[in-house]
Design an enzyme around this catalytic site. Structure first.
Site, PDB file in Angstrom:
ATOM      1  N   ARG A  36       0.829  -1.223   0.000  1.00 15.88           N
ATOM      2  CA  ARG A  36       0.000   0.000   0.000  1.00 15.88           C
ATOM      3  C   ARG A  36       0.853   1.259   0.000  1.00 15.88           C
ATOM      4  NH1 ARG A  36      -4.920  -2.001   3.931  1.00 15.88           N
ATOM      5  NH2 ARG A  36      -6.081  -2.991   2.235  1.00 15.88           N
ATOM      6  N   LYS A 198     -21.363 -16.485   0.201  1.00 14.03           N
ATOM      7  CA  LYS A 198     -22.744 -16.204   0.605  1.00 14.03           C
ATOM      8  C   LYS A 198     -23.523 -15.345  -0.364  1.00 14.03           C
ATOM      9  CE  LYS A 198     -22.314 -16.487   5.603  1.00 14.03           C
ATOM     10  NZ  LYS A 198     -22.029 -15.670   6.777  1.00 14.03           N
ATOM     11  N   GLY A 355     -11.885  -8.851  -1.777  1.00 10.82           N
ATOM     12  CA  GLY A 355     -10.661  -9.247  -1.089  1.00 10.82           C
ATOM     13  C   GLY A 355     -10.195 -10.658  -1.427  1.00 10.82           C
ATOM     14  N   GLY A 378     -14.123  -4.032   0.708  1.00  9.61           N
ATOM     15  CA  GLY A 378     -15.457  -3.493   0.965  1.00  9.61           C
ATOM     16  C   GLY A 378     -15.823  -2.373   0.004  1.00  9.61           C
TER      17      GLY A 378
HETATM   18  P1  ADP Z   1     -14.677 -11.732  -2.053  1.00 11.98           P
HETATM   19  O1  ADP Z   1     -13.869 -11.450  -0.798  1.00 11.98           O
HETATM   20  O2  ADP Z   1     -13.786 -11.827  -3.260  1.00 11.98           O
HETATM   21  O3  ADP Z   1     -15.818 -10.788  -2.229  1.00 11.98           O
HETATM   22  P2  ADP Z   1     -16.239 -13.741  -0.720  1.00 11.98           P
HETATM   23  O4  ADP Z   1     -15.745 -13.247   0.597  1.00 11.98           O
HETATM   24  O5  ADP Z   1     -17.650 -13.512  -1.065  1.00 11.98           O
HETATM   25  O6  ADP Z   1     -15.288 -13.203  -1.887  1.00 11.98           O
HETATM   26  O7  ADP Z   1     -16.056 -15.310  -0.806  1.00 11.98           O
HETATM   27  C1  ADP Z   1     -14.833 -15.964  -0.605  1.00 11.98           C
HETATM   28  C2  ADP Z   1     -14.995 -17.222   0.192  1.00 11.98           C
HETATM   29  O8  ADP Z   1     -15.937 -18.105  -0.386  1.00 11.98           O
HETATM   30  C3  ADP Z   1     -13.695 -17.998   0.267  1.00 11.98           C
HETATM   31  O9  ADP Z   1     -13.251 -17.993   1.595  1.00 11.98           O
HETATM   32  C4  ADP Z   1     -14.071 -19.405  -0.200  1.00 11.98           C
HETATM   33  O10 ADP Z   1     -13.487 -20.421   0.577  1.00 11.98           O
HETATM   34  C5  ADP Z   1     -15.562 -19.417  -0.064  1.00 11.98           C
HETATM   35  N1  ADP Z   1     -16.195 -20.410  -0.946  1.00 11.98           N
HETATM   36  C6  ADP Z   1     -16.311 -20.338  -2.281  1.00 11.98           C
HETATM   37  N2  ADP Z   1     -16.919 -21.433  -2.768  1.00 11.98           N
HETATM   38  C7  ADP Z   1     -17.187 -22.230  -1.695  1.00 11.98           C
HETATM   39  C8  ADP Z   1     -17.816 -23.512  -1.538  1.00 11.98           C
HETATM   40  N3  ADP Z   1     -18.277 -24.189  -2.593  1.00 11.98           N
HETATM   41  N4  ADP Z   1     -17.941 -23.990  -0.297  1.00 11.98           N
HETATM   42  C9  ADP Z   1     -17.480 -23.308   0.774  1.00 11.98           C
HETATM   43  N5  ADP Z   1     -16.871 -22.102   0.683  1.00 11.98           N
HETATM   44  C10 ADP Z   1     -16.737 -21.557  -0.536  1.00 11.98           C
HETATM   45 MG    MG Z   2     -14.268 -11.906   1.224  1.00 16.42          MG
END
Ligand code: ADP
Ligand code: MG
Length: 400
Positions: A36, A198, A355, A378
């Site tokens: 950063r 989620k 992230g 975020g």
């Molecule tokens: P970002 O930070 O890029 O927005 P998210 O925080 O929404 O992404 O999601 C990332 C998480 O989703 C990771 O920790 C990953 O392990 C989890 N994940 C993705 N697919 C699955 C799955 N099929 N089962 C359990 N966890 C999952």
């Molecule tokens: Mg995330």
């Protein structure tokens, strides 16, 4: 006034008040990753080359509105000085008469870093009196901290409101050009690849994307909820049962809007439900229609990656947010790495946000092949929800 950025400003000989993002990871008082600080150099060097002097401010860690030596920015001043190849003075606080004197004494080409903004509760509270005190330290406000662009804090929203002139730095400008302009008026076809854990954390993103994209890929654990909503059995997979109706509503809205939805057709499964992710092993690949009752879908399978490749092939603009599987365990990383490889090979504008997605692209070693990787977790998510972030709102409203 349209939003302005540093490269369009007349800053020769001016004292700039720059909000940077030096919220760097630390261990035992030492910086463990200076990405950063390095990222701020183009903005700082541009300003210094024009003869400006710089007052820099940032937050660090979870300081709770009072001084806490654990979260001092002193190590950042030292590192910045090494990187810039010139002295960087460090102020013992971010406001007050002593700091004001230090700022006013700065000559062209000199740099002062203030102590952690969050040593004062006025920062996160967006207190106008605290913002006014900060604003006395400079003549032109520059925001180059995308990581806090979604927070209406004093140094983000309050200072530009009272300062004589304000603009975005070069980092903020890039985020604006790609997450803003490129995705708001995309060259078509525009395809979004979504995934992650989620649906609940991505509802805003999904709904906004639906109003923009031609095709929407849904992978990751999020896909489980959509497939179950369509009547498939998902075994022991992660499913948000309270969002099945919401998932059906999104599918209906997509159909109505003519947006093509692409869901996984096969999965890498595990039979280790309940174990920590690191201890889970893969138990083969199954068709999406036949996930066994005791199995969890942990990653999209090879047929899905091939299917997604076809959906992405014609794209001229792609946004990707959310890993396709639980990629932190190498046994379930191939779907995510496959999507990274597909994007790397496209003749399209590819924009990556979130992230964990950024971390996954880092693991793929294909960062250089992407058009733009957002630096904010975020903040990039809220941008992708179509929200106007407080940082940009302030620059738009108070730009002068
Ligand atoms: P970002 O930070 O890029 O927005 P998210 O925080 O929404 O992404 O999601 C990332 C998480 O989703 C990771 O920790 C990953 O392990 C989890 N994940 C993705 N697919 C699955 C799955 N099929 N089962 C359990 N966890 C999952
Ligand atoms: Mg995330």
């Amino acid at each position: 006034m349209p939003m302005r950025f540093l490269d369009e400003m007349d800053i020769d000989g001016k004292r700039l008040f720059v909000r940077v993002d030096y919220n760097v990871p630390m261990k035992d008082g030492a910086i463990t990753d200076d990405t950063r600080i390095k990222a701020s150099l183009p903005t700082l060097e541009l300003a210094l080359s024009k003869g400006a002097s710089l007052v820099l401010c940032s937050h660090l860690g979870k300081a709770k509105g009072a001084p806490d030596p654990k979260f001092s920015l002193a190590p950042a001043a030292k590192r910045l000085s090494e990187l810039l190849g010139r002295p960087v003075a460090f102020a013992p606080d971010c406001v007050g008469p002593e700091v004001l004197k230090m700022a006013q004494a700065l000559k062209s080409g000199e740099v002062l870093l203030l102590e952690n903004l969050r040593f004062h509760e006025g920062e996160t509270k967006g207190d106008p009196a605290f913002a006014a005190e900060l604003a006395r330290l400079g003549e032109v406000y520059v925001n180059d901290a995308f990581g806090t662009a979604h927070r209406p804090h004093a140094s983000v929203s309050g200072v530009p409101a009272v300062m004589a002139a304000c603009c975005g730095g070069l980092l903020l400008k890039k985020e604006w050009e790609f997450l803003g302009k490129a995705l708001e008026s995309p060259v078509r076809p525009y395809v979004a690849a979504t995934g992650g854990a989620k649906v609940s954390s991505k509802l805003g993103v999904l709904r906004h994307l639906l109003s923009k994209v031609d095709s929407l890929i849904i992978g990751g654990a999020m896909a489980n909820t959509f497939l179950k909503a369509q009547g498939l059995g998902m075994g022991a997979s992660l499913v948000e049962d309270d969002l099945l109706d919401e998932a059906r509503a999104i599918l209906a809205e997509a159909a109505e809007k003519g947006v093509r939805i692409a869901l996984p057709v096969d999965f890498v499964i595990s039979r280790d439900a309940g174990k920590p992710l690191g201890e889970m092993t893969a138990a083969g690949v199954v068709d999406a229609k036949s996930v066994p009752a005791d199995a969890s879908a942990m990653d999209v399978g090879p047929a899905t990656v091939e299917f997604f490749a076809g959906v992405l092939a014609p794209a001229k603009t792609v946004v990707w947010n959310g890993p396709m599987g639980a990629f932190e365990n190498p046994a379930f990383a191939e779907g995510t790495m496959g999507v990274a490889r597909i994007l790397a090979g496209l003749d399209a504008v590819t924009v990556i946000g979130g992230g964990d997605t950024i971390a996954a692209v880092g693991l793929s070693g294909l960062e250089d092949k992407m058009t733009f990787i957002s630096t904010g977790g975020g903040a990039s998510l809220e941008f992708m929800e179509g929200k106007e972030l407080p940082a940009f709102k302030a620059l738009r409203e108070y730009g002068k």
